[in-house]
Design an enzyme around this catalytic site. Structure first.
Site, PDB file in Angstrom:
ATOM      1  N   GLU A  33      -4.317   0.288   0.002  1.00 50.95           N
ATOM      2  CA  GLU A  33      -3.571   0.697   1.197  1.00 50.95           C
ATOM      3  C   GLU A  33      -4.554   0.950   2.334  1.00 50.95           C
ATOM      4  O   GLU A  33      -5.605   1.562   2.125  1.00 50.95           O
ATOM      5  CB  GLU A  33      -2.795   1.968   0.853  1.00 50.95           C
ATOM      6  CG  GLU A  33      -1.416   2.042   1.429  1.00 50.95           C
ATOM      7  CD  GLU A  33      -0.444   0.986   0.907  1.00 50.95           C
ATOM      8  OE1 GLU A  33      -0.343  -0.091   1.545  1.00 50.95           O
ATOM      9  OE2 GLU A  33       0.225   1.234  -0.103  1.00 50.95           O
ATOM     10  N   THR A  35      -6.463  -1.069   3.608  1.00 52.81           N
ATOM     11  CA  THR A  35      -7.689  -1.830   3.380  1.00 52.81           C
ATOM     12  C   THR A  35      -7.632  -3.165   4.114  1.00 52.81           C
ATOM     13  O   THR A  35      -8.679  -3.765   4.373  1.00 52.81           O
ATOM     14  CB  THR A  35      -7.873  -2.122   1.873  1.00 52.81           C
ATOM     15  OG1 THR A  35      -6.604  -2.519   1.352  1.00 52.81           O
ATOM     16  CG2 THR A  35      -8.362  -0.908   1.117  1.00 52.81           C
ATOM     17  N   ASP A  36      -6.410  -3.617   4.459  1.00 49.67           N
ATOM     18  CA  ASP A  36      -6.308  -4.985   5.025  1.00 49.67           C
ATOM     19  C   ASP A  36      -7.062  -5.125   6.342  1.00 49.67           C
ATOM     20  O   ASP A  36      -7.827  -6.065   6.533  1.00 49.67           O
ATOM     21  CB  ASP A  36      -4.846  -5.481   5.108  1.00 49.67           C
ATOM     22  CG  ASP A  36      -3.893  -4.613   5.891  1.00 49.67           C
ATOM     23  OD1 ASP A  36      -4.299  -3.515   6.361  1.00 49.67           O
ATOM     24  OD2 ASP A  36      -2.729  -5.034   6.057  1.00 49.67           O
ATOM     25  N   GLY A 120      12.161   1.468   8.150  1.00 55.22           N
ATOM     26  CA  GLY A 120      11.324   2.673   8.187  1.00 55.22           C
ATOM     27  C   GLY A 120      11.057   3.262   6.818  1.00 55.22           C
ATOM     28  O   GLY A 120      10.792   4.447   6.683  1.00 55.22           O
ATOM     29  N   ALA A 121      11.124   2.443   5.763  1.00 57.66           N
ATOM     30  CA  ALA A 121      10.889   2.959   4.410  1.00 57.66           C
ATOM     31  C   ALA A 121       9.518   2.542   3.891  1.00 57.66           C
ATOM     32  O   ALA A 121       9.189   2.775   2.736  1.00 57.66           O
ATOM     33  CB  ALA A 121      11.977   2.471   3.470  1.00 57.66           C
ATOM     34  N   SER A 125      10.111  -3.956   6.675  1.00 55.57           N
ATOM     35  CA  SER A 125      11.294  -4.628   7.232  1.00 55.57           C
ATOM     36  C   SER A 125      10.895  -5.428   8.472  1.00 55.57           C
ATOM     37  O   SER A 125      11.445  -6.508   8.725  1.00 55.57           O
ATOM     38  CB  SER A 125      12.366  -3.612   7.583  1.00 55.57           C
ATOM     39  OG  SER A 125      11.819  -2.570   8.363  1.00 55.57           O
ATOM     40  N   SER A 126       9.937  -4.940   9.236  1.00 56.33           N
ATOM     41  CA  SER A 126       9.585  -5.660  10.470  1.00 56.33           C
ATOM     42  C   SER A 126       8.867  -6.973  10.169  1.00 56.33           C
ATOM     43  O   SER A 126       9.147  -7.998  10.794  1.00 56.33           O
ATOM     44  CB  SER A 126       8.767  -4.778  11.418  1.00 56.33           C
ATOM     45  OG  SER A 126       7.652  -4.256  10.772  1.00 56.33           O
ATOM     46  N   GLU A 158       3.342  -8.006  16.210  1.00 57.43           N
ATOM     47  CA  GLU A 158       3.156  -6.549  16.089  1.00 57.43           C
ATOM     48  C   GLU A 158       2.093  -6.059  17.069  1.00 57.43           C
ATOM     49  O   GLU A 158       2.278  -5.054  17.750  1.00 57.43           O
ATOM     50  CB  GLU A 158       2.693  -6.178  14.667  1.00 57.43           C
ATOM     51  CG  GLU A 158       3.665  -6.511  13.575  1.00 57.43           C
ATOM     52  CD  GLU A 158       4.716  -5.421  13.350  1.00 57.43           C
ATOM     53  OE1 GLU A 158       4.583  -4.325  13.920  1.00 57.43           O
ATOM     54  OE2 GLU A 158       5.663  -5.702  12.603  1.00 57.43           O
ATOM     55  N   ASP A 170       1.416  -7.403   5.182  1.00 61.35           N
ATOM     56  CA  ASP A 170       2.876  -7.480   5.109  1.00 61.35           C
ATOM     57  C   ASP A 170       3.379  -8.891   5.407  1.00 61.35           C
ATOM     58  O   ASP A 170       4.237  -9.423   4.706  1.00 61.35           O
ATOM     59  CB  ASP A 170       3.505  -6.493   6.102  1.00 61.35           C
ATOM     60  CG  ASP A 170       3.030  -5.077   5.874  1.00 61.35           C
ATOM     61  OD1 ASP A 170       2.372  -4.819   4.853  1.00 61.35           O
ATOM     62  OD2 ASP A 170       3.321  -4.211   6.727  1.00 61.35           O
TER      63      ASP A 170
END
Ligand code: GLA
Length: 377
Positions: A33, A35-36, A120-121, A125-126, A158, A170
């Protein structure tokens, strides 16, 4: 009626013709997490929930869109140079503009879209929205861009239109997901490898705290900045190349905050590699230990957790769950849990009950099924 049927029906009612359906998934991430954007490794998988759109070119230069879940109607001209006010619309406008910038001969289209990936979870989703339209535009206007190019168009959306300086995880997984497989992606080289995910005797489940995380204008960008500060001070391109000796040698030149952020990232890099090794030997208990360690890092050093999520992770640990941690960008959203089959029902029930009595919120249980990436239906 299924979501797809509803979308098709709405499309025909609104535009009097039929369109073509496209879909793109949200994701989970086993480990790796934040790390990308540090050039490190991530370990995501696509889920079966996502965003679906019915699309049909309309012969004009206008995009006319209806977002079913939000009951929101909007339109813009693809040649508009000013970006729309509404954040939601910026995703669609942004992806159209990014596809045009990549040489695709985009024309106007009509669309109705909606999804079953919670907003927002922390399930992206975006990215699902961006990748769904990137795939639709690429297909309908003969774009011929690669999956990686489409992922990059989503990421650029984004960055430039939404203001979140996200990494590539993502959008990458929304494009490249494969049912039954997690993927280890090296975010620096772009190399990736599929890992069949059949954890015998264990299940993955998300618990949505329903604390909405919103990365727009959030401290997400500040975290990224901290990492860049440290890399710069260390004379490195990214934290991927920073080890403990290097970090400690520049300790005095760093603020406490930047130091803590870098500590987390270096540790997380090691944890991803430990998980890869553990998976080679089907050692899920070790995978779980690394997940808890990631949570501790995200909570204390990276500071992207919150009370509700910490409560869920602590509850999981007390109940004997193998691994649990906050998932995604942070500041709310879901925990991801690796649970023994034999404990599953008790875990889910106890967690929901305890969460309800502590916070008065019904958390949502989302069993994980690893699905396919973006595609035409
Ligand atoms: C968000 C970003 C990703 C990644 C995660 C944290 O989901 O979009 O690029 O940085 O947070 O791992």
């Amino acid at each position: 009626m299924s979501l797809l049927q509803q979308l098709k029906q709405q499309f025909t009612t609104r535009y009097g013709v039929e369109g073509v359906a496209f879909t793109a998934p949200g994701r989970i991430n086993l480990i790796g997490e934040h790390t990308d954007y540090n050039g490190g490794f991530v370990f995501p998988g696509a889920v079966t929930q996502g965003i679906t759109a019915i699309v049909r070119p309309n012969g004009s230069s206008k995009v006319r869109a209806y977002a079913l879940d939000l009951d929101l109607e909007c339109s813009f001209d693809i040649h508009d140079t000013e970006m729309p006010e509404s954040t939601h619309l910026r995703y669609l406008y942004g992806i159209v503009r990014e596809m045009m910038e990549r040489g695709v001969k985009v024309e106007g289209f009509d669309t109705v879209y909606g999804g079953d990936v919670p907003l927002g979870a922390g399930m992206s989703s975006s990215a699902a929205l961006e990748c769904c339209f990137a795939t639709a535009i690429n297909t309908l206007f003969d774009g011929r861009l690669s999956k990686m190019d489409l992922a990059l168009a989503g990421q650029a959306t984004e960055h430039k239109y939404v203001g979140v300086k996200c990494g590539i995880m993502d959008q990458f997984i929304s494009m490249h997901g494969k049912a039954g497989n997690l993927v280890r992606l090296d975010c620096r080289s772009g190399e990736y490898r599929y890992f069949p995910w059949h954890p015998n005797g264990y299940r993955l489940v998300l618990i949505n705290s329903r604390v909405k995380h919103d990365l727009v204008g959030s401290p997400y960008n500040e975290r990224r900045k901290s990492c860049e500060n440290v890399a710069l001070k260390a004379g490195l391109e990214s934290l991927r190349d920073c080890d403990w000796d290097k970090l400690n040698s520049i300790r005095d030149a760093l603020s406490d905050t930047d130091y803590s952020r870098a500590k987390y990232v270096i540790g997380e890099h090691e944890r991803v590699l430990a998980v890869c090794d553990a998976l080679e030997r089907d050692d899920y208990e070790e995978v779980g230990r690394q997940m808890y360690a990631t949570h501790a890092g995200l909570r204390y050093d990276y500071e992207v957790s919150c009370d509700e999520i910490d409560f869920l992770v602590e509850t999981a640990e007390k109940l004997g769950v193998t691994g649990s941690r906050i998932m995604g960008g942070g500041f709310g959203g879901c925990t991801i849990n690796l649970v023994k089959e034999s404990l599953y029902d008790q875990f889910v029930k106890e967690t929901c009950d305890r969460n309800k009595s502590t916070f008065g919120i019904e958390c949502k249980v989302i069993p994980v099924i690893i699905g396919d990436g973006a595609r035409k239906l």
